[in-house]
Design a protein around this motif. Structure first.
Motif, short mmCIF file in Angstrom:
data_model
loop_
_atom_site.label_atom_id
_atom_site.label_comp_id
_atom_site.label_asym_id
_atom_site.label_seq_id
_atom_site.Cartn_x
_atom_site.Cartn_y
_atom_site.Cartn_z
N ASN A 138 -47.66 32.42 -10.08
CA ASN A 138 -47.02 31.14 -10.40
C ASN A 138 -47.45 30.60 -11.75
O ASN A 138 -46.71 29.87 -12.40
N ILE A 141 -45.11 32.10 -14.00
CA ILE A 141 -43.78 31.51 -13.85
C ILE A 141 -43.67 30.24 -14.67
O ILE A 141 -42.65 30.00 -15.35
N ILE A 144 -43.29 31.36 -18.18
CA ILE A 144 -41.98 31.97 -18.40
C ILE A 144 -40.90 30.91 -18.59
O ILE A 144 -40.04 31.04 -19.48
N TRP A 163 -37.24 36.63 -20.89
CA TRP A 163 -38.11 35.84 -20.01
C TRP A 163 -37.40 35.46 -18.72
O TRP A 163 -38.01 35.48 -17.64
N GLY A 167 -38.91 36.80 -15.01
CA GLY A 167 -39.24 35.95 -13.89
C GLY A 167 -38.37 36.22 -12.67
O GLY A 167 -38.84 36.14 -11.53
N LYS A 171 -40.11 37.42 -9.17
CA LYS A 171 -40.23 36.44 -8.08
C LYS A 171 -39.00 35.55 -7.91
O LYS A 171 -39.08 34.53 -7.21
N TYR A 173 -37.90 33.10 -9.17
CA TYR A 173 -38.00 31.76 -9.74
C TYR A 173 -37.51 31.70 -11.19
O TYR A 173 -37.01 30.67 -11.64
N GLY A 174 -37.67 32.80 -11.91
CA GLY A 174 -37.29 32.81 -13.32
C GLY A 174 -35.83 32.51 -13.57
O GLY A 174 -35.45 32.14 -14.68
#
Length: 389
Positions: A138, A141, A144, A163, A167, A171, A173-174
């Motif tokens: 995280n 993240i 990123i 980028w 991410g 995961k 989230y990116g």
């Protein structure tokens, strides 16, 4: 009293980036060395490389190696390789240092003022330690998302796309980096670069495995994430979000969509204020909104993931071109005390165990900040000469 506090916080020593860099590096070292014999998350990460190398499942349980299972994408097995092939203590130390340095560089490379950077580095230090103790990606993240925004601002859309995909393929989230799409001056180039990097990162793990293996692992990843979402709803260590807080405090059972859809609408409304796009403060505040939204509206949010939201909280507070009120200061104190200190021994254990953890109250202060941020983005003028791109 307030004037003396401002003088103290403005002391040159506290604004010295050499001191701050040393503090953040020390946090990484302390976090790694104190968790050397309790680094379950890093063991999960480390063995993803070896499982990919040996052609075994990335998402099956391996109780002889670690607890829980891996939830990161197949691309992560390649990303973790340099830290997996070294002795455990070296790999763990380098991993924690890499995460911290990446976030530190993202903050320093940003277009934030020196005052914003100093505030970020001090205010987020304790939350950073919480994340380092868990060896959590995280931290990366948060970096990123910052770097995606920075690259869009500097018109380096190809790197911004890198980028976003990094991410996303690790995961998911990116993917929120796409929120900055409307600020891009080269949207066609940005989309093309996204597709290119998506292909590269999809096939990259095949370097240490095979095409059939990687395709199979992507299918397993999807199934794993679906199963994990269901597990998060019943876990006291997961779903520490606005979603979890509402469910646990009300005791009601209903679909998260009843919260996510209104949340998305609240998040999206500022995009209608096209005339505000030209102001740096407005764009930075949207960045803050993204950083908080991704934590508040995810069932996978955990305590150590709040390093992402904390960066957003500080950006919200410092980006505004108007003077913050005493209520805003009180809200920042509330965030630090309840959201940052509550998982630590500095917070009363009774309150943590009986109230904060069972009801996911760590999300409460950040939720209040995000709602106030939304209101400001709907109503306030972010314009000033220094804020024009």
């Amino acid at each position: 009293m307030r004037g003396k506090l401002s003088v103290f916080l403005g002391h040159p020593i506290l604004r010295d980036h050499r001191l701050l860099a040393g503090l953040w590096l020390l946090i990484a070292v302390i976090g790694a060395l104190t968790k050397l014999h309790r680094c379950n998350n890093f063991l999960i990460f480390k063995y993803t490389f070896w499982h990919a190398w040996n052609g075994t499942s990335l998402y099956a349980p391996y109780p002889a190696e670690y607890n829980d299972v891996n939830h990161y994408g197949p691309f992560f097995s390649l990303l973790i390789a340099p830290f997996a092939v070294t002795p455990l203590w070296i790999g763990l130390l380098l991993w924690c240092l890499s995460l911290v340095v990446l976030l530190y560089v993202a903050i320093r490379r940003s277009q934030f003022t020196n005052g914003q950077q100093v505030f970020l580095l001090w205010f987020c230090a304790h939350e950073l330690l919480t994340a380092v103790f868990m060896q959590q990606f995280n931290i990366a993240i948060a970096a990123i998302i910052l770097l995606t925004y920075y690259c869009i601002e500097r018109e380096r859309d190809g790197l911004a796309a890198f980028w976003v995909m990094l991410g996303t393929f690790v995961k998911l989230y990116g993917i929120v980096g796409l929120a900055f799409f409307f600020f891009s001056k080269h949207k066609g180039h940005f989309v093309g670069a996204l597709l290119l990097w998506a292909v590269v990162m999809f096939v990259a793990p095949m370097v240490i495995s095979s095409p059939s293996y990687v395709i199979g692992q992507y299918q397993e990843w999807l199934a794993c994430l679906t199963e994990k979402n269901g597990e998060n709803l019943a876990s006291i260590a997961q779903n520490i979000s606005l979603l979890g807080m509402v469910h646990r405090t009300t005791g009601l059972v209903f679909s998260d969509l009843w919260l996510i859809v209104p949340g998305l609408l609240l998040f999206a409304i500022p995009y209608l204020r096209l005339f505000q796009y030209r102001y740096v403060a407005f764009r930075q505040t949207l960045l803050a909104s993204v950083l908080m939204f991704v934590v508040l509206f995810s069932t996978g949010s955990e305590s150590s993931g709040y390093i992402i939201a904390f960066v957003g909280v500080v950006i919200w507070y410092t980006a505004a071109p108007w003077k913050r009120t005493g209520w805003d200061v009180a809200l920042m104190v509330f965030v630090f005390v309840l959201s940052s200190l509550s998982p630590s021994d500095l917070f009363p254990a009774y309150l943590r165990k009986e109230w904060v953890q069972p009801y996911a109250l760590k999300a409460l202060p950040v939720t209040l900040v995000w709602l106030k941020l939304c209101y400001e983005m709907y109503t306030m003028n972010y314009g000033s000469q220094k804020n024009v791109r």
